[in-house]
Enzyme design. Structure first.
Site, PDB file in Angstrom:
ATOM      1  CB  CYS A 166      -1.104   0.628   1.596  1.00 40.26           C
ATOM      2  SG  CYS A 166      -2.011   1.140   1.048  1.00 40.26           S
ATOM      3  CG  HIS A 195      -5.586  -1.927  -0.866  1.00 39.42           C
ATOM      4  ND1 HIS A 195      -4.574  -2.959  -0.400  1.00 39.42           N
ATOM      5  CD2 HIS A 195      -5.481  -1.358  -0.907  1.00 39.42           C
ATOM      6  CE1 HIS A 195      -3.841  -1.955  -0.125  1.00 39.42           C
ATOM      7  NE2 HIS A 195      -4.396  -1.208  -0.412  1.00 39.42           N
ATOM      8  CD  GLU A 196      -6.161   1.172  -4.361  1.00 39.33           C
ATOM      9  OE1 GLU A 196      -6.046   2.816  -3.325  1.00 39.33           O
ATOM     10  OE2 GLU A 196      -5.418   0.633  -3.602  1.00 39.33           O
ATOM     11  CG  HIS A 240      -7.228   2.349   0.878  1.00 32.97           C
ATOM     12  ND1 HIS A 240      -6.636   3.153   2.633  1.00 32.97           N
ATOM     13  CD2 HIS A 240      -6.433   2.442   0.223  1.00 32.97           C
ATOM     14  CE1 HIS A 240      -5.003   2.740   2.318  1.00 32.97           C
ATOM     15  NE2 HIS A 240      -5.501   1.797   0.292  1.00 32.97           N
TER      16      HIS A 240
HETATM   17 ZN    ZN Z   1      -3.739   1.297  -0.062  1.00 28.42          ZN
END
Ligand code: ZN
Length: 190
Positions: free
Chosen positions: A101, A143-144, A147
């Site tokens: 990341c 993953h995005e 966030h």
């Molecule tokens: Zn990330």
């Protein structure tokens, strides 16, 4: 404009990001934020970048993989902008993948991700997005999306002992991981 990418410990990375009102998508602030996310992601060689990573708590992320020196084994992802994303899983299967990341410098670790997802939302023009993403790219979208909910991949590592620096990853684990990526791609992308 290239923005500063904030790092783990910054409170915005732990907030629930807010929905972007659809009628504000054409506005200057949303358009500039998206342009900046794309420019910053490319500058930093990321596979994706979410608005909270530039300290903007809005539900927007971008993903794109070309020839990426950070992730040489990653299959390409065309530039994709998703506003107010909804991700749903098309299978109960899970894959084990190394992630990194931009907000957590020089660290990688193994997480479980769904290898076949549906991504819905709006694009930069405000048009509906509805796409299926399979293989390890599906992990990038999860993953995005995490966030936007204040979640970092380090919260999800299946075994904290898998955490490693980029140098140790390349030296010791990348070879086996590349083989595993090929198997995942063959199985889910074909
Ligand atoms: Zn990330």
């Amino acid at each position: 404009m290239i923005r500063e990418i904030v790092e783990i410990g910054h409170p915005t990375l732990r907030e629930m990001a807010q929905e972007v009102p659809v009628d504000e998508i054409p506005s200057k602030w949303v358009q500039e934020l998206i342009d900046d996310l794309i420019e910053t992601k490319r500058f930093a060689n990321g596979a994706g970048l979410a608005a909270p990573q530039v300290a903007e708590p809005w539900r927007i992320f971008v993903a794109e993989v070309g020839n990426n020196p950070r992730y040489p084994y990653k299959p390409p992802i065309p530039l994709t902008v998703v506003i107010n994303p909804q991700i749903s899983f098309n299978t109960e299967d899970r894959m084990s993948v190394y992630e990194g990341c931009l907000s957590i410098p020089n660290l990688r670790g193994i997480v479980n991700r769904c290898p076949d997802v549906r991504v819905e939302g709006r694009d930069q023009n405000g048009d509906l997005v509805d796409k299926t993403v399979r293989g390890i790219s599906a992990g990038t979208f999860q993953h995005e999306d995490d966030h936007l909910n204040g979640i970092l991949y380090t919260d999800l590592v299946t075994d904290a002992k898998s955490l490693c620096t980029w140098g140790e990853f390349e030296r010791r684990y990348e070879g086996d991981f590349r083989e595993s990526v090929q198997e995942i791609e063959a199985r889910y992308v074909g």
